[in-house]
Write a protein that holds these residues in place. Structure first.
Motif, PDB file in Angstrom:
ATOM      1  N   ASP A  30      14.502 -41.999 -20.319  1.00 51.94           N
ATOM      2  CA  ASP A  30      15.412 -42.438 -19.270  1.00 51.94           C
ATOM      3  C   ASP A  30      14.616 -43.016 -18.098  1.00 51.94           C
ATOM      4  OD1 ASP A  30      17.482 -42.886 -17.528  1.00 51.94           O
ATOM      5  OD2 ASP A  30      18.257 -40.842 -17.599  1.00 51.94           O
ATOM      6  N   ARG A  31      14.738 -44.306 -17.879  1.00 53.12           N
ATOM      7  CA  ARG A  31      13.976 -44.977 -16.825  1.00 53.12           C
ATOM      8  C   ARG A  31      14.594 -44.794 -15.445  1.00 53.12           C
ATOM      9  NH1 ARG A  31      13.577 -49.369 -20.966  1.00 53.12           N
ATOM     10  NH2 ARG A  31      11.452 -49.210 -21.742  1.00 53.12           N
ATOM     11  N   ARG A  32      15.849 -44.334 -15.409  1.00 54.32           N
ATOM     12  CA  ARG A  32      16.539 -44.194 -14.118  1.00 54.32           C
ATOM     13  C   ARG A  32      16.182 -42.900 -13.411  1.00 54.32           C
ATOM     14  NH1 ARG A  32      22.214 -43.844 -15.700  1.00 54.32           N
ATOM     15  NH2 ARG A  32      21.259 -42.963 -17.547  1.00 54.32           N
ATOM     16  N   ARG A  33      15.622 -41.948 -14.094  1.00 48.61           N
ATOM     17  CA  ARG A  33      15.338 -40.638 -13.515  1.00 48.61           C
ATOM     18  C   ARG A  33      13.880 -40.549 -13.050  1.00 48.61           C
ATOM     19  NH1 ARG A  33      20.316 -40.387 -13.440  1.00 48.61           N
ATOM     20  NH2 ARG A  33      21.483 -39.568 -15.173  1.00 48.61           N
ATOM     21  N   SER A  34      13.676 -39.808 -11.980  1.00 51.27           N
ATOM     22  CA  SER A  34      12.321 -39.614 -11.470  1.00 51.27           C
ATOM     23  C   SER A  34      11.565 -38.626 -12.361  1.00 51.27           C
ATOM     24  CB  SER A  34      12.374 -39.074 -10.040  1.00 51.27           C
ATOM     25  OG  SER A  34      12.874 -37.751 -10.038  1.00 51.27           O
ATOM     26  N   ASP A  35      10.252 -38.606 -12.195  1.00 52.25           N
ATOM     27  CA  ASP A  35       9.439 -37.676 -12.987  1.00 52.25           C
ATOM     28  C   ASP A  35       9.770 -36.229 -12.648  1.00 52.25           C
ATOM     29  OD1 ASP A  35       8.187 -39.652 -14.406  1.00 52.25           O
ATOM     30  OD2 ASP A  35       6.373 -39.672 -13.174  1.00 52.25           O
ATOM     31  N   ALA A  36      10.124 -35.958 -11.392  1.00 56.01           N
ATOM     32  CA  ALA A  36      10.480 -34.587 -11.007  1.00 56.01           C
ATOM     33  C   ALA A  36      11.727 -34.126 -11.759  1.00 56.01           C
ATOM     34  CB  ALA A  36      10.706 -34.503  -9.501  1.00 56.01           C
ATOM     35  N   ILE A  37      12.713 -35.000 -11.890  1.00 55.79           N
ATOM     36  CA  ILE A  37      13.927 -34.655 -12.633  1.00 55.79           C
ATOM     37  C   ILE A  37      13.588 -34.462 -14.110  1.00 55.79           C
ATOM     38  CG2 ILE A  37      16.191 -35.501 -13.363  1.00 55.79           C
ATOM     39  CD1 ILE A  37      16.102 -34.644 -10.452  1.00 55.79           C
ATOM     40  N   LYS A  38      12.741 -35.310 -14.654  1.00 55.98           N
ATOM     41  CA  LYS A  38      12.356 -35.179 -16.062  1.00 55.98           C
ATOM     42  C   LYS A  38      11.634 -33.865 -16.320  1.00 55.98           C
ATOM     43  CE  LYS A  38      11.997 -40.134 -16.827  1.00 55.98           C
ATOM     44  NZ  LYS A  38      11.108 -41.248 -17.161  1.00 55.98           N
ATOM     45  N   ILE A  39      10.745 -33.483 -15.409  1.00 58.97           N
ATOM     46  CA  ILE A  39      10.021 -32.222 -15.562  1.00 58.97           C
ATOM     47  C   ILE A  39      10.983 -31.051 -15.465  1.00 58.97           C
ATOM     48  CG2 ILE A  39       8.316 -30.713 -14.446  1.00 58.97           C
ATOM     49  CD1 ILE A  39       6.763 -33.323 -13.767  1.00 58.97           C
ATOM     50  N   THR A  40      11.930 -31.127 -14.521  1.00 62.17           N
ATOM     51  CA  THR A  40      12.912 -30.054 -14.367  1.00 62.17           C
ATOM     52  C   THR A  40      13.734 -29.890 -15.638  1.00 62.17           C
ATOM     53  OG1 THR A  40      13.033 -30.471 -11.995  1.00 62.17           O
ATOM     54  CG2 THR A  40      14.859 -29.246 -12.990  1.00 62.17           C
ATOM     55  N   TRP A  41      14.249 -31.013 -16.191  1.00 57.58           N
ATOM     56  CA  TRP A  41      15.044 -30.921 -17.427  1.00 57.58           C
ATOM     57  C   TRP A  41      14.192 -30.410 -18.579  1.00 57.58           C
ATOM     58  CZ3 TRP A  41      19.755 -30.070 -18.144  1.00 57.58           C
ATOM     59  CH2 TRP A  41      20.732 -30.603 -17.315  1.00 57.58           C
ATOM     60  N   THR A  42      12.926 -30.811 -18.640  1.00 60.26           N
ATOM     61  CA  THR A  42      12.041 -30.337 -19.703  1.00 60.26           C
ATOM     62  C   THR A  42      11.887 -28.819 -19.636  1.00 60.26           C
ATOM     63  OG1 THR A  42      10.848 -32.430 -19.735  1.00 60.26           O
ATOM     64  CG2 THR A  42       9.720 -30.518 -20.673  1.00 60.26           C
ATOM     65  N   ILE A  43      11.681 -28.291 -18.434  1.00 61.59           N
ATOM     66  CA  ILE A  43      11.530 -26.849 -18.269  1.00 61.59           C
ATOM     67  C   ILE A  43      12.812 -26.123 -18.668  1.00 61.59           C
ATOM     68  CG2 ILE A  43      11.266 -25.030 -16.521  1.00 61.59           C
ATOM     69  CD1 ILE A  43       9.278 -26.975 -15.133  1.00 61.59           C
ATOM     70  N   VAL A  44      13.959 -26.647 -18.229  1.00 59.75           N
ATOM     71  CA  VAL A  44      15.241 -26.011 -18.560  1.00 59.75           C
ATOM     72  C   VAL A  44      15.477 -26.035 -20.062  1.00 59.75           C
ATOM     73  CG1 VAL A  44      17.754 -26.225 -18.314  1.00 59.75           C
ATOM     74  CG2 VAL A  44      16.283 -26.462 -16.310  1.00 59.75           C
ATOM     75  N   ILE A  45      15.225 -27.172 -20.705  1.00 59.42           N
ATOM     76  CA  ILE A  45      15.461 -27.294 -22.150  1.00 59.42           C
ATOM     77  C   ILE A  45      14.537 -26.372 -22.942  1.00 59.42           C
ATOM     78  CG2 ILE A  45      15.215 -28.870 -24.120  1.00 59.42           C
ATOM     79  CD1 ILE A  45      16.255 -31.085 -22.193  1.00 59.42           C
ATOM     80  N   LEU A  46      13.294 -26.242 -22.507  1.00 59.62           N
ATOM     81  CA  LEU A  46      12.348 -25.418 -23.249  1.00 59.62           C
ATOM     82  C   LEU A  46      12.543 -23.921 -23.033  1.00 59.62           C
ATOM     83  CD1 LEU A  46       9.056 -27.460 -22.884  1.00 59.62           C
ATOM     84  CD2 LEU A  46      10.518 -27.257 -24.892  1.00 59.62           C
ATOM     85  N   PHE A  47      12.873 -23.518 -21.812  1.00 55.28           N
ATOM     86  CA  PHE A  47      12.941 -22.091 -21.513  1.00 55.28           C
ATOM     87  C   PHE A  47      14.334 -21.487 -21.644  1.00 55.28           C
ATOM     88  CE2 PHE A  47       8.932 -23.249 -19.391  1.00 55.28           C
ATOM     89  CZ  PHE A  47       8.107 -22.381 -20.070  1.00 55.28           C
ATOM     90  N   VAL A  48      15.357 -22.330 -21.661  1.00 52.13           N
ATOM     91  CA  VAL A  48      16.730 -21.858 -21.874  1.00 52.13           C
ATOM     92  C   VAL A  48      17.319 -22.773 -22.952  1.00 52.13           C
ATOM     93  CG1 VAL A  48      18.866 -21.187 -20.727  1.00 52.13           C
ATOM     94  CG2 VAL A  48      16.780 -21.394 -19.385  1.00 52.13           C
ATOM     95  N   PRO A  49      16.865 -22.631 -24.204  1.00 52.43           N
ATOM     96  CA  PRO A  49      17.115 -23.644 -25.228  1.00 52.43           C
ATOM     97  C   PRO A  49      18.577 -24.042 -25.451  1.00 52.43           C
ATOM     98  CG  PRO A  49      15.589 -21.995 -26.046  1.00 52.43           C
ATOM     99  CD  PRO A  49      16.076 -21.520 -24.726  1.00 52.43           C
ATOM    100  N   VAL A  50      19.449 -23.130 -25.725  1.00 53.60           N
ATOM    101  CA  VAL A  50      20.828 -23.510 -26.067  1.00 53.60           C
ATOM    102  C   VAL A  50      21.565 -24.011 -24.836  1.00 53.60           C
ATOM    103  CG1 VAL A  50      23.018 -22.660 -26.977  1.00 53.60           C
ATOM    104  CG2 VAL A  50      20.877 -21.913 -28.003  1.00 53.60           C
ATOM    105  N   ILE A  51      21.514 -23.238 -23.759  1.00 55.27           N
ATOM    106  CA  ILE A  51      22.210 -23.631 -22.534  1.00 55.27           C
ATOM    107  C   ILE A  51      21.567 -24.879 -21.936  1.00 55.27           C
ATOM    108  CG2 ILE A  51      22.793 -22.878 -20.190  1.00 55.27           C
ATOM    109  CD1 ILE A  51      22.898 -20.020 -21.339  1.00 55.27           C
ATOM    110  N   GLY A  52      20.245 -24.991 -22.014  1.00 54.07           N
ATOM    111  CA  GLY A  52      19.550 -26.164 -21.491  1.00 54.07           C
ATOM    112  C   GLY A  52      19.965 -27.440 -22.194  1.00 54.07           C
ATOM    113  N   VAL A  53      20.048 -27.403 -23.519  1.00 53.61           N
ATOM    114  CA  VAL A  53      20.450 -28.587 -24.284  1.00 53.61           C
ATOM    115  C   VAL A  53      21.911 -28.923 -24.007  1.00 53.61           C
ATOM    116  CG1 VAL A  53      20.863 -29.461 -26.617  1.00 53.61           C
ATOM    117  CG2 VAL A  53      18.726 -28.343 -26.078  1.00 53.61           C
ATOM    118  N   LEU A  54      22.768 -27.908 -23.928  1.00 55.93           N
ATOM    119  CA  LEU A  54      24.180 -28.169 -23.619  1.00 55.93           C
ATOM    120  C   LEU A  54      24.330 -28.763 -22.216  1.00 55.93           C
ATOM    121  CD1 LEU A  54      25.918 -25.021 -25.132  1.00 55.93           C
ATOM    122  CD2 LEU A  54      25.983 -27.360 -26.001  1.00 55.93           C
ATOM    123  N   GLY A  55      23.598 -28.217 -21.253  1.00 54.13           N
ATOM    124  CA  GLY A  55      23.639 -28.756 -19.896  1.00 54.13           C
ATOM    125  C   GLY A  55      23.154 -30.185 -19.847  1.00 54.13           C
TER     126      GLY A  55
END
Length: 75
Positions: A30-55
């Protein structure tokens, strides 16, 4: 420990892992998102797998709908 895993369990685990990979690839493409947002989503997806992916999926779908509405109103 893993002796009770059946074929269904393994398929569910593989499905969740595939969803995680798809979500992470989409986040970083996603080119529209900043690196900080990408890192945040990466952390959420990895550490809270089911809820992170659904979110992420809800956020992604709503973002796509908002983009369509914005394009439609600017035409």
């Amino acid at each position: 420990m893993f002796g009770a895993l059946t074929g269904v369990h393994v398929l569910v685990l593989i499905a969740f892992l595939a969803l995680d990979v798809v979500a992470l690839v989409q986040v970083w493409r996603d080119r529209r998102r900043s690196d900080a947002i990408k890192i945040t989503w990466t952390i959420v997806i990895l550490f809270v797998p089911v809820i992170g992916v659904l979110g992420w999926a809800v956020n992604w779908v709503l973002g796509k709908a908002a983009d369509r509405l914005n394009r439609g109103s600017s035409a």
